[in-house]
Scaffold this motif. Structure first.
Motif, PDB file in Angstrom:
ATOM      1  N   TYR A   1      11.990  16.283  34.890  1.00  0.00           N
ATOM      2  CA  TYR A   1      12.449  17.611  35.246  1.00  0.00           C
ATOM      3  C   TYR A   1      12.624  17.783  36.752  1.00  0.00           C
ATOM      4  O   TYR A   1      13.416  18.610  37.189  1.00  0.00           O
ATOM      5  CB  TYR A   1      11.529  18.681  34.690  1.00  0.00           C
TER       6      TYR A   1
ATOM      7  N   ARG B   1      21.354  27.785  32.317  1.00  0.00           N
ATOM      8  CA  ARG B   1      21.686  27.776  30.877  1.00  0.00           C
ATOM      9  C   ARG B   1      22.248  26.417  30.447  1.00  0.00           C
ATOM     10  O   ARG B   1      21.974  25.952  29.344  1.00  0.00           O
ATOM     11  CB  ARG B   1      22.700  28.865  30.564  1.00  0.00           C
TER      12      ARG B   1
ATOM     13  N   VAL C   1      19.022  23.755  31.038  1.00  0.00           N
ATOM     14  CA  VAL C   1      17.799  24.053  30.289  1.00  0.00           C
ATOM     15  C   VAL C   1      18.080  25.227  29.341  1.00  0.00           C
ATOM     16  O   VAL C   1      17.802  26.378  29.677  1.00  0.00           O
ATOM     17  CB  VAL C   1      16.631  24.392  31.238  1.00  0.00           C
ATOM     18  N   PRO C   2      18.622  24.940  28.165  1.00  0.00           N
ATOM     19  CA  PRO C   2      18.998  26.018  27.241  1.00  0.00           C
ATOM     20  C   PRO C   2      17.828  26.876  26.758  1.00  0.00           C
ATOM     21  O   PRO C   2      18.025  28.004  26.345  1.00  0.00           O
ATOM     22  CB  PRO C   2      19.631  25.283  26.058  1.00  0.00           C
ATOM     23  N   SER C   3      16.618  26.365  26.809  1.00  0.00           N
ATOM     24  CA  SER C   3      15.461  27.123  26.322  1.00  0.00           C
ATOM     25  C   SER C   3      14.899  28.088  27.359  1.00  0.00           C
ATOM     26  O   SER C   3      13.922  28.775  27.091  1.00  0.00           O
ATOM     27  CB  SER C   3      14.363  26.153  25.878  1.00  0.00           C
ATOM     28  N   ALA C   4      15.525  28.172  28.533  1.00  0.00           N
ATOM     29  CA  ALA C   4      15.031  29.038  29.607  1.00  0.00           C
ATOM     30  C   ALA C   4      15.196  30.509  29.245  1.00  0.00           C
ATOM     31  O   ALA C   4      16.205  30.915  28.674  1.00  0.00           O
ATOM     32  CB  ALA C   4      15.767  28.736  30.900  1.00  0.00           C
ATOM     33  N   LEU C   5      14.182  31.310  29.590  1.00  0.00           N
ATOM     34  CA  LEU C   5      14.242  32.752  29.383  1.00  0.00           C
ATOM     35  C   LEU C   5      14.175  33.526  30.694  1.00  0.00           C
ATOM     36  O   LEU C   5      14.640  34.652  30.770  1.00  0.00           O
ATOM     37  CB  LEU C   5      13.094  33.205  28.477  1.00  0.00           C
TER      38      LEU C   5
ATOM     39  N   GLY D   1       9.856  29.606  30.158  1.00  0.00           N
ATOM     40  CA  GLY D   1      10.186  29.800  28.750  1.00  0.00           C
ATOM     41  C   GLY D   1       9.391  30.954  28.173  1.00  0.00           C
ATOM     42  O   GLY D   1       9.075  31.920  28.874  1.00  0.00           O
ATOM     43  N   GLU D   2       9.055  30.820  26.908  1.00  0.00           N
ATOM     44  CA  GLU D   2       8.309  31.865  26.213  1.00  0.00           C
ATOM     45  C   GLU D   2       6.947  32.078  26.858  1.00  0.00           C
ATOM     46  O   GLU D   2       6.308  31.136  27.316  1.00  0.00           O
ATOM     47  CB  GLU D   2       8.124  31.485  24.744  1.00  0.00           C
TER      48      GLU D   2
ATOM     49  N   LYS E   1       5.745  30.598  30.332  1.00  0.00           N
ATOM     50  CA  LYS E   1       5.293  29.211  30.456  1.00  0.00           C
ATOM     51  C   LYS E   1       6.300  28.445  31.313  1.00  0.00           C
ATOM     52  O   LYS E   1       7.483  28.396  31.001  1.00  0.00           O
ATOM     53  CB  LYS E   1       5.182  28.568  29.081  1.00  0.00           C
TER      54      LYS E   1
ATOM     55  N   ILE F   1       8.672  25.749  32.670  1.00  0.00           N
ATOM     56  CA  ILE F   1       9.344  24.609  32.049  1.00  0.00           C
ATOM     57  C   ILE F   1       9.580  23.526  33.089  1.00  0.00           C
ATOM     58  O   ILE F   1       9.162  22.394  32.914  1.00  0.00           O
ATOM     59  CB  ILE F   1      10.670  25.031  31.387  1.00  0.00           C
TER      60      ILE F   1
ATOM     61  N   ASN G   1      19.661  35.461  26.198  1.00  0.00           N
ATOM     62  CA  ASN G   1      20.355  34.434  25.393  1.00  0.00           C
ATOM     63  C   ASN G   1      20.922  35.013  24.154  1.00  0.00           C
ATOM     64  O   ASN G   1      20.496  35.688  23.395  1.00  0.00           O
ATOM     65  CB  ASN G   1      19.391  33.286  25.073  1.00  0.00           C
TER      66      ASN G   1
END
Length: 142
Positions: free
Chosen positions: A66, A87, A90-94, A112-113, A116, A118, A142
């Motif tokens: 990373y 995006r 790292v598609p899981s980024a919030l 992330g969720e 947390k 990433i 997203n």
């Protein structure tokens, strides 16, 4: 420590065999239970050590991978560019937080969720828009 418990297991099992050979029924159960307990402890310690080493190694590999995430864009880095690059990579980024701002680059932390972390990400371009600042939090819908 693991070697000690495996050694004790062998020793206790040896005494168990000796008690069986001389038919000393009073101490057979004691030596069998002691050898079984020391074996269980040794196995648990071995599994714990292996898991701990694997998790540590995997964490270092993920951190290294990373840290290599760098995006190079043509033009000035703005809020839209940061969202777009994160995006893509790292598609899981919030959530994104600007950690460092330079003349022609921005370092962001990606979350992330449950906030947390990433990974960090560097975005390099021709310049950075003035309305971006260190500590700024950007939410991704997203």
């Amino acid at each position: 420590m693991i070697k000690l418990f495996f050694g004790l297991t062998a020793l206790f099992f040896f005494f168990f065999i000796c008690c069986c050979a001389v038919q000393s029924y009073d101490s057979i159960a004691l030596w069998f239970v002691l050898s079984l307990l020391s074996l269980i402890i040794a196995v648990i310690m071995t599994i714990y050590r292996a898991t701990k080493a694997t998790v540590k190694f995997a964490g270092e590999v993920v951190d290294f991978a990373y840290d290599l995430v760098v995006a190079v864009v043509a033009g000035v880095i703005d809020l839209f560019t940061i969202k777009d690059q994160v995006r893509q990579k790292v598609p899981s980024a919030l959530k994104i937080k600007i950690m460092e701002k330079k003349k022609s680059a921005v370092r962001v932390g990606i979350f992330g969720e449950q906030d947390k972390p990433i990974c960090p990400m560097d975005i390099e371009g021709d310049g950075v828009q003035d309305n971006l600042y260190v500590g700024q939090t950007i939410y991704l819908n997203n």
